[in-house]
Motif scaffolding. Structure first.
Motif, PDB file in Angstrom:
ATOM      1  N   GLY A 174      66.007 -50.522 -11.899  1.00  0.00           N
ATOM      2  CA  GLY A 174      66.016 -49.741 -10.889  1.00  0.00           C
ATOM      3  C   GLY A 174      66.997 -49.974  -9.605  1.00  0.00           C
ATOM      4  O   GLY A 174      68.116 -50.330 -10.033  1.00  0.00           O
ATOM      5  N   GLU A 175      66.604 -49.926  -8.475  1.00  0.00           N
ATOM      6  CA  GLU A 175      67.489 -50.116  -7.509  1.00  0.00           C
ATOM      7  C   GLU A 175      67.033 -51.337  -6.498  1.00  0.00           C
ATOM      8  O   GLU A 175      65.681 -51.025  -5.933  1.00  0.00           O
ATOM      9  N   LEU A 176      68.051 -52.041  -6.419  1.00  0.00           N
ATOM     10  CA  LEU A 176      67.808 -53.271  -5.501  1.00  0.00           C
ATOM     11  C   LEU A 176      68.172 -52.975  -4.156  1.00  0.00           C
ATOM     12  O   LEU A 176      69.575 -52.787  -4.303  1.00  0.00           O
ATOM     13  N   THR A 177      67.779 -53.453  -3.304  1.00  0.00           N
ATOM     14  CA  THR A 177      68.149 -53.232  -1.716  1.00  0.00           C
ATOM     15  C   THR A 177      68.187 -54.844  -1.077  1.00  0.00           C
ATOM     16  O   THR A 177      66.879 -55.348  -1.379  1.00  0.00           O
ATOM     17  N   MET A 178      69.274 -55.351  -0.797  1.00  0.00           N
ATOM     18  CA  MET A 178      69.243 -56.793  -0.339  1.00  0.00           C
ATOM     19  C   MET A 178      70.196 -56.879   0.772  1.00  0.00           C
ATOM     20  O   MET A 178      71.136 -56.026   1.007  1.00  0.00           O
ATOM     21  N   ASP A 179      69.858 -57.923   1.595  1.00  0.00           N
ATOM     22  CA  ASP A 179      71.104 -58.268   2.585  1.00  0.00           C
ATOM     23  C   ASP A 179      71.982 -59.200   1.957  1.00  0.00           C
ATOM     24  O   ASP A 179      71.520 -60.135   1.532  1.00  0.00           O
ATOM     25  N   PHE A 180      73.120 -58.580   1.874  1.00  0.00           N
ATOM     26  CA  PHE A 180      74.196 -59.147   0.959  1.00  0.00           C
ATOM     27  C   PHE A 180      75.380 -59.754   1.778  1.00  0.00           C
ATOM     28  O   PHE A 180      75.878 -59.090   2.766  1.00  0.00           O
ATOM     29  N   ARG A 181      75.585 -60.959   1.603  1.00  0.00           N
ATOM     30  CA  ARG A 181      76.848 -61.546   1.984  1.00  0.00           C
ATOM     31  C   ARG A 181      77.563 -62.269   0.720  1.00  0.00           C
ATOM     32  O   ARG A 181      76.960 -63.067  -0.059  1.00  0.00           O
ATOM     33  N   LEU A 182      78.814 -61.862   0.420  1.00  0.00           N
ATOM     34  CA  LEU A 182      79.553 -62.426  -0.857  1.00  0.00           C
ATOM     35  C   LEU A 182      79.293 -64.024  -0.936  1.00  0.00           C
ATOM     36  O   LEU A 182      79.480 -64.461  -1.906  1.00  0.00           O
ATOM     37  N   GLU A 183      79.571 -64.603   0.317  1.00  0.00           N
ATOM     38  CA  GLU A 183      79.909 -66.093   0.060  1.00  0.00           C
ATOM     39  C   GLU A 183      78.643 -66.577   0.162  1.00  0.00           C
ATOM     40  O   GLU A 183      78.542 -68.066  -0.154  1.00  0.00           O
ATOM     41  N   ARG A 184      77.584 -66.129   0.155  1.00  0.00           N
ATOM     42  CA  ARG A 184      76.263 -66.790  -0.018  1.00  0.00           C
ATOM     43  C   ARG A 184      75.846 -66.773  -1.478  1.00  0.00           C
ATOM     44  O   ARG A 184      75.886 -65.829  -2.129  1.00  0.00           O
ATOM     45  N   ASP A 185      75.132 -68.117  -1.843  1.00  0.00           N
ATOM     46  CA  ASP A 185      74.459 -68.112  -3.263  1.00  0.00           C
ATOM     47  C   ASP A 185      73.384 -67.376  -3.504  1.00  0.00           C
ATOM     48  O   ASP A 185      72.884 -67.142  -4.502  1.00  0.00           O
TER      49      ASP A 185
ATOM     50  N   GLN B  33      70.986 -64.285  -1.862  1.00  0.00           N
ATOM     51  CA  GLN B  33      70.861 -63.181  -1.097  1.00  0.00           C
ATOM     52  C   GLN B  33      69.288 -62.901  -0.552  1.00  0.00           C
ATOM     53  O   GLN B  33      68.409 -63.602  -1.107  1.00  0.00           O
ATOM     54  N   HIS B  34      69.167 -62.033   0.500  1.00  0.00           N
ATOM     55  CA  HIS B  34      67.822 -61.868   0.965  1.00  0.00           C
ATOM     56  C   HIS B  34      67.157 -60.334   0.400  1.00  0.00           C
ATOM     57  O   HIS B  34      68.006 -59.514   0.478  1.00  0.00           O
ATOM     58  N   PHE B  35      66.062 -60.457  -0.080  1.00  0.00           N
ATOM     59  CA  PHE B  35      65.450 -59.312  -0.704  1.00  0.00           C
ATOM     60  C   PHE B  35      64.933 -58.297   0.324  1.00  0.00           C
ATOM     61  O   PHE B  35      64.372 -58.843   1.052  1.00  0.00           O
ATOM     62  N   ARG B  36      65.178 -57.184   0.120  1.00  0.00           N
ATOM     63  CA  ARG B  36      64.513 -56.101   0.766  1.00  0.00           C
ATOM     64  C   ARG B  36      63.472 -55.483   0.276  1.00  0.00           C
ATOM     65  O   ARG B  36      62.492 -54.959   0.740  1.00  0.00           O
ATOM     66  N   ASP B  37      64.025 -54.847  -0.864  1.00  0.00           N
ATOM     67  CA  ASP B  37      63.106 -53.936  -1.697  1.00  0.00           C
ATOM     68  C   ASP B  37      63.729 -53.581  -3.061  1.00  0.00           C
ATOM     69  O   ASP B  37      64.746 -54.031  -3.473  1.00  0.00           O
ATOM     70  N   PHE B  38      62.859 -53.184  -4.084  1.00  0.00           N
ATOM     71  CA  PHE B  38      63.153 -52.883  -5.299  1.00  0.00           C
ATOM     72  C   PHE B  38      62.280 -51.809  -5.894  1.00  0.00           C
ATOM     73  O   PHE B  38      60.952 -51.761  -5.859  1.00  0.00           O
ATOM     74  N   ARG B  39      62.979 -50.653  -6.247  1.00  0.00           N
ATOM     75  CA  ARG B  39      62.343 -49.463  -6.676  1.00  0.00           C
ATOM     76  C   ARG B  39      62.597 -49.349  -8.149  1.00  0.00           C
ATOM     77  O   ARG B  39      63.859 -48.827  -8.627  1.00  0.00           O
ATOM     78  N   PRO B  40      61.825 -49.434  -9.076  1.00  0.00           N
ATOM     79  CA  PRO B  40      62.063 -49.203 -10.481  1.00  0.00           C
ATOM     80  C   PRO B  40      62.337 -47.720 -10.761  1.00  0.00           C
ATOM     81  O   PRO B  40      61.704 -46.799 -10.155  1.00  0.00           O
ATOM     82  N   ASP B  41      63.318 -47.312 -11.730  1.00  0.00           N
ATOM     83  CA  ASP B  41      63.479 -46.034 -11.735  1.00  0.00           C
ATOM     84  C   ASP B  41      63.643 -45.562 -13.408  1.00  0.00           C
ATOM     85  O   ASP B  41      64.158 -44.373 -13.718  1.00  0.00           O
ATOM     86  N   ALA B  42      63.513 -46.650 -14.240  1.00  0.00           N
ATOM     87  CA  ALA B  42      63.854 -46.320 -15.566  1.00  0.00           C
ATOM     88  C   ALA B  42      62.979 -47.190 -16.578  1.00  0.00           C
ATOM     89  O   ALA B  42      62.585 -48.284 -16.358  1.00  0.00           O
ATOM     90  N   GLY B  43      62.192 -46.431 -17.608  1.00  0.00           N
ATOM     91  CA  GLY B  43      61.613 -47.167 -18.530  1.00  0.00           C
ATOM     92  C   GLY B  43      60.227 -47.931 -18.009  1.00  0.00           C
ATOM     93  O   GLY B  43      59.892 -47.663 -16.909  1.00  0.00           O
ATOM     94  N   ASP B  44      59.902 -48.713 -19.133  1.00  0.00           N
ATOM     95  CA  ASP B  44      58.453 -49.426 -18.629  1.00  0.00           C
ATOM     96  C   ASP B  44      58.428 -50.871 -19.322  1.00  0.00           C
ATOM     97  O   ASP B  44      58.334 -50.881 -20.649  1.00  0.00           O
ATOM     98  N   PRO B  45      59.029 -51.626 -18.700  1.00  0.00           N
ATOM     99  CA  PRO B  45      59.005 -53.135 -19.193  1.00  0.00           C
ATOM    100  C   PRO B  45      57.658 -53.504 -19.946  1.00  0.00           C
ATOM    101  O   PRO B  45      57.637 -54.595 -20.897  1.00  0.00           O
ATOM    102  N   ARG B  46      56.594 -53.248 -19.449  1.00  0.00           N
ATOM    103  CA  ARG B  46      55.550 -53.434 -20.256  1.00  0.00           C
ATOM    104  C   ARG B  46      55.442 -53.364 -21.571  1.00  0.00           C
ATOM    105  O   ARG B  46      54.623 -53.793 -22.367  1.00  0.00           O
ATOM    106  N   ARG B  47      55.936 -52.226 -21.864  1.00  0.00           N
ATOM    107  CA  ARG B  47      56.166 -51.760 -23.254  1.00  0.00           C
ATOM    108  C   ARG B  47      56.668 -52.977 -24.406  1.00  0.00           C
ATOM    109  O   ARG B  47      56.434 -52.870 -25.473  1.00  0.00           O
ATOM    110  N   LEU B  48      57.543 -53.724 -23.774  1.00  0.00           N
ATOM    111  CA  LEU B  48      58.125 -54.816 -24.342  1.00  0.00           C
ATOM    112  C   LEU B  48      56.879 -55.757 -25.209  1.00  0.00           C
ATOM    113  O   LEU B  48      57.105 -56.350 -25.998  1.00  0.00           O
TER     114      LEU B  48
END
Ligand SMILES: [Zn+2]
Length: 274
Positions: A57-68, A70-85
């Motif tokens: 899906g789409e991951l939104t984070m507060d991002f700084r390149l130099e940081r190991d 990052q800080h999570f904001r949101d994740f919106r799944p938009d494809a497939g269904d991993p439970r089928r695995l």
């Protein structure tokens, strides 16, 4: 600090504290990113149910390149269904093995690859929907493709020592009843096959014309509908990956894959005696 939204697939989640998790996502441009998600371990917290391993899906984070981390904001799944695995052992074990390859390699390289992202997410989509007979081929084909993305494309067409075409060396397909062929040998370190002349007393497994045709199809991303000897194919792939990724320890999910392949092949053999 700016928010960044990117396509992403969740490879692994680790608990970090009572209420937080560290999530490792694969992204096309940034490679593997580690994201600290606070407060997503509680059952009803925002976004928690979306954070299934192998969700795309789409991951939104507060991002700084130099940081190991990052800080999570949101994740919106938009494809497939991993439970089928989880409908069977091999789709899940195969996805776990592919994810482990990506994580292990990312620790060394740390750069993005849109091709790798497409290969990996495409493999998940196929593993979620493939029929049981097709799953071994889909998994192994994806694994060879990912190794190629890493810069280790196997060569199953020409002898890795003298360069002779193995098609020519094998000659015409054997007549019915099968005449004996001089078999090629797999040279794991060299990354491909040795013709019979160069194979000598080599230690790699012998590869007959049928197995070579299957390997060629798998590496080309066109897995056969059924794959005889899938466990042996996995043995070759696993050794190749360990050598070329320079690993000193085995893949954690390899045992699970072997178990699943044995279970699957037992299921496909007609059982008329106990
Ligand atoms: Zn040769």
């Amino acid at each position: 600090m700016s928010a960044l939204t990117v396509p992403a697939v969740l490879l692994r989640a680790h608990p970090y504290s009572e209420s937080s998790r560290i999530l490792r996502f694969l992204t096309p441009e940034l490679g593997v990113v580690a994201v600290l998600a606070r407060g997503v371990r509680t059952r009803n917290s925002r976004g928690a149910s979306a954070l299934e391993t192998f969700a795309r899906g789409e991951l939104t984070m507060d991002f700084r390149l130099e940081r190991d981390l990052q800080h999570f904001r949101d994740f919106r799944p938009d494809a497939g269904d991993p439970r089928r695995l989880g409908r069977d052992l091999l789709p899940f074990a195969g996805a776990s093995y592919l994810a482990e390859m990506v994580l292990v390699h990312a620790m060394e390289e740390g750069e993005g690859s849109p091709e790798l992202f497409d290969h990996f997410t495409g493999a998940l989509a196929e593993l979620e929907t493939a029929s049981p007979e097709r799953v071994p081929g889909v998994f192994l084909s994806a694994a060879w493709g990912i190794l190629s993305d890493f810069g280790f494309p196997p060569d199953f067409r020409n002898c890795v020592v003298c360069g002779v075409s193995l098609d020519a060396a094998e000659g015409d397909a054997p007549a019915e009843g099968g005449q004996e062929h001089e078999l090629a040998r797999f040279d794991i370190e060299a990354g491909g096959l040795r013709c019979a002349g160069c194979g000598g007393a080599g230690t790699g497994p012998r590869i007959g014309p049928g197995a070579r045709a299957a390997l060629t199809a798998l590496a080309a991303g066109t897995p056969p509908d059924t794959l005889p000897g899938a466990a042996a194919h996995f043995g070759i792939l696993d050794r190749f990956a360990l050598v070329h990724l320079g690993l000193s320890r085995v893949f954690r999910s390899a045992d699970l894959v072997r178990t699943a392949l044995h279970r699957g092949s037992a299921r496909m053999v007609p059982q008329d005696s106990a």
